[in-house]
Design an enzyme around this catalytic site. Structure first.
Site, PDB file in Angstrom:
ATOM      1  N   ILE A  72       0.849  -1.187   0.000  1.00 23.69           N
ATOM      2  CA  ILE A  72       0.000   0.000   0.000  1.00 23.69           C
ATOM      3  C   ILE A  72       0.886   1.239   0.000  1.00 23.69           C
ATOM      4  O   ILE A  72       1.804   1.358   0.811  1.00 23.69           O
ATOM      5  CB  ILE A  72      -0.949  -0.008   1.219  1.00 23.69           C
ATOM      6  CG1 ILE A  72      -1.860  -1.248   1.146  1.00 23.69           C
ATOM      7  CG2 ILE A  72      -1.767   1.276   1.270  1.00 23.69           C
ATOM      8  CD1 ILE A  72      -2.742  -1.453   2.356  1.00 23.69           C
ATOM      9  N   HIS A  78       9.372   4.270  -0.860  1.00 21.35           N
ATOM     10  CA  HIS A  78       9.515   2.860  -0.506  1.00 21.35           C
ATOM     11  C   HIS A  78       8.561   1.983  -1.317  1.00 21.35           C
ATOM     12  O   HIS A  78       8.936   0.907  -1.795  1.00 21.35           O
ATOM     13  CB  HIS A  78       9.285   2.666   0.996  1.00 21.35           C
ATOM     14  CG  HIS A  78       9.516   1.279   1.480  1.00 21.35           C
ATOM     15  ND1 HIS A  78      10.772   0.727   1.573  1.00 21.35           N
ATOM     16  CD2 HIS A  78       8.653   0.314   1.903  1.00 21.35           C
ATOM     17  CE1 HIS A  78      10.684  -0.513   2.026  1.00 21.35           C
ATOM     18  NE2 HIS A  78       9.395  -0.777   2.228  1.00 21.35           N
TER      19      HIS A  78
END
Length: 149
Positions: A72, A78
């Site tokens: 998510i 990241h």
């Protein structure tokens, strides 16, 4: 069908990945695959999926490997690195070992989008991953035996 299937599932975002796993298992069972023909391996996160997938492929015991996870998007880059690593890693295993590796890793912007894809309004990606695995195994067998496709 007497083929064996492996599932590699991430523990990260476990409320979603547990549902992906349940869907994949029910999808395989609906196609006549017995529980004893399914190996499930749990890994900490999505980035860790390709290595056990590679070892499973290398063993030549499995007709297909289903990779399940949920990434998510957050506030940093990241997300992009994780998505790229896991997708490229799974593709590499598939191409290097000539085995179907089903990419059942959700890559969503938020938790609601993930929930919508594990039995919500977008369907169930775990079930779809199992269906894709069965279809690919059948296709690969047809290609290898020269049967009409």
């Amino acid at each position: 069908m007497k083929n064996k299937f492996a599932i590699v599932v991430s523990q990260y975002n476990q409320s979603i990945t547990d549902k992906l796993l349940e869907g994949a298992l029910s999808g395989l069972k609906a196609q006549g695959i017995n529980q004893d023909s399914i190996t499930v391996i749990s890994v900490p996160g999505a980035v860790e999926i390709p290595l056990p997938a590679q070892l499973l492929a290398k063993s030549k015991k499995y007709a297909a490997i289903i990779c399940l996870g949920c990434v998510i998007r957050g506030d940093t880059d990241h997300y992009d690195y994780v998505c790229e690593q896991v997708s490229q890693g799974c593709q590499r295993v598939m191409l290097d070992y000539e085995i179907p590796v089903i990419f059942g890793v959700l890559t969503t912007n938020n938790m609601q989008q993930a929930e919508d894809r594990v039995g919500g309004k977008i369907g169930h990606k775990g079930v779809e991953a199992a269906d894709a695995a069965i279809q690919m195994v059948n296709l690969m067998q047809s290609i290898k035996t020269g049967d009409s496709i």
